[in-house]
Design a protein around this motif. Sequence first.
Motif, PDB file in Angstrom:
ATOM      1  N   ALA A 104     -65.718  -6.447  23.965  1.00  0.00           N
ATOM      2  CA  ALA A 104     -64.960  -6.755  22.762  1.00  0.00           C
ATOM      3  C   ALA A 104     -63.489  -6.487  22.990  1.00  0.00           C
ATOM      4  O   ALA A 104     -63.103  -5.536  23.666  1.00  0.00           O
ATOM      5  CB  ALA A 104     -65.450  -5.927  21.583  1.00  0.00           C
ATOM      6  N   ASP A 105     -62.712  -7.361  22.412  1.00  0.00           N
ATOM      7  CA  ASP A 105     -61.277  -7.168  22.321  1.00  0.00           C
ATOM      8  C   ASP A 105     -60.988  -6.674  20.909  1.00  0.00           C
ATOM      9  O   ASP A 105     -61.836  -6.793  20.024  1.00  0.00           O
ATOM     10  CB  ASP A 105     -60.554  -8.497  22.575  1.00  0.00           C
TER      11      ASP A 105
ATOM     12  N   CYS B 292     -62.045  -2.283  18.717  1.00  0.00           N
ATOM     13  CA  CYS B 292     -63.008  -2.660  19.763  1.00  0.00           C
ATOM     14  C   CYS B 292     -64.375  -2.055  19.463  1.00  0.00           C
ATOM     15  O   CYS B 292     -65.401  -2.753  19.514  1.00  0.00           O
ATOM     16  CB  CYS B 292     -62.529  -2.201  21.137  1.00  0.00           C
TER      17      CYS B 292
ATOM     18  N   ASN C 140     -66.120  -3.660  16.492  1.00  0.00           N
ATOM     19  CA  ASN C 140     -66.697  -4.950  16.863  1.00  0.00           C
ATOM     20  C   ASN C 140     -67.970  -4.760  17.692  1.00  0.00           C
ATOM     21  O   ASN C 140     -68.978  -5.424  17.450  1.00  0.00           O
ATOM     22  CB  ASN C 140     -65.681  -5.789  17.635  1.00  0.00           C
ATOM     23  N   LEU C 141     -67.908  -3.874  18.677  1.00  0.00           N
ATOM     24  CA  LEU C 141     -69.074  -3.631  19.528  1.00  0.00           C
ATOM     25  C   LEU C 141     -70.247  -3.078  18.737  1.00  0.00           C
ATOM     26  O   LEU C 141     -71.395  -3.523  18.903  1.00  0.00           O
ATOM     27  CB  LEU C 141     -68.704  -2.664  20.659  1.00  0.00           C
TER      28      LEU C 141
ATOM     29  N   GLU D 288     -59.496  -3.641  26.428  1.00  0.00           N
ATOM     30  CA  GLU D 288     -60.761  -4.340  26.243  1.00  0.00           C
ATOM     31  C   GLU D 288     -61.852  -3.334  26.588  1.00  0.00           C
ATOM     32  O   GLU D 288     -61.677  -2.514  27.494  1.00  0.00           O
ATOM     33  CB  GLU D 288     -60.877  -5.555  27.164  1.00  0.00           C
TER      34      GLU D 288
ATOM     35  N   LYS E 265     -66.098  -2.921  27.288  1.00  0.00           N
ATOM     36  CA  LYS E 265     -67.413  -3.521  27.498  1.00  0.00           C
ATOM     37  C   LYS E 265     -68.433  -2.388  27.547  1.00  0.00           C
ATOM     38  O   LYS E 265     -68.116  -1.287  27.966  1.00  0.00           O
ATOM     39  CB  LYS E 265     -67.452  -4.293  28.810  1.00  0.00           C
TER      40      LYS E 265
END
Length: 98
Positions: free
Chosen positions: A4-5, A26, A29-30, A90, A92
């Motif tokens: 996610a950004d 981030c 969103n994740l 960013e 992940k």
Amino acid sequence: MFGADPIDPATGKLVDGGIERRTQQCFDNLFGVLAAAGLGPDDVVKVNVFLTDMNDFAAMNEIYAAQFSEPFPERTTIGVASPPLGSNIEIKLIAQRP
């Protein structure tokens, strides 16, 4: 694995603010994606953080630490030149079902 950004889902644009705000976005969103899959932060086993400025590490780390309980997932933080969309971060992660 998914990443996610710091994109505001309502606008589709990078959120304004410093590394703290963008790190939190981030994770928001994740964790939204995790929740949709019936998973949560405790299911995360690995996190990769990409920063354009390693001087932001301490501020990012404070936000990171608040997202998880101990034992924290394995993490790698990497300095990069240019994440997507001109962001300065960013994230992940990899999660697995219990």
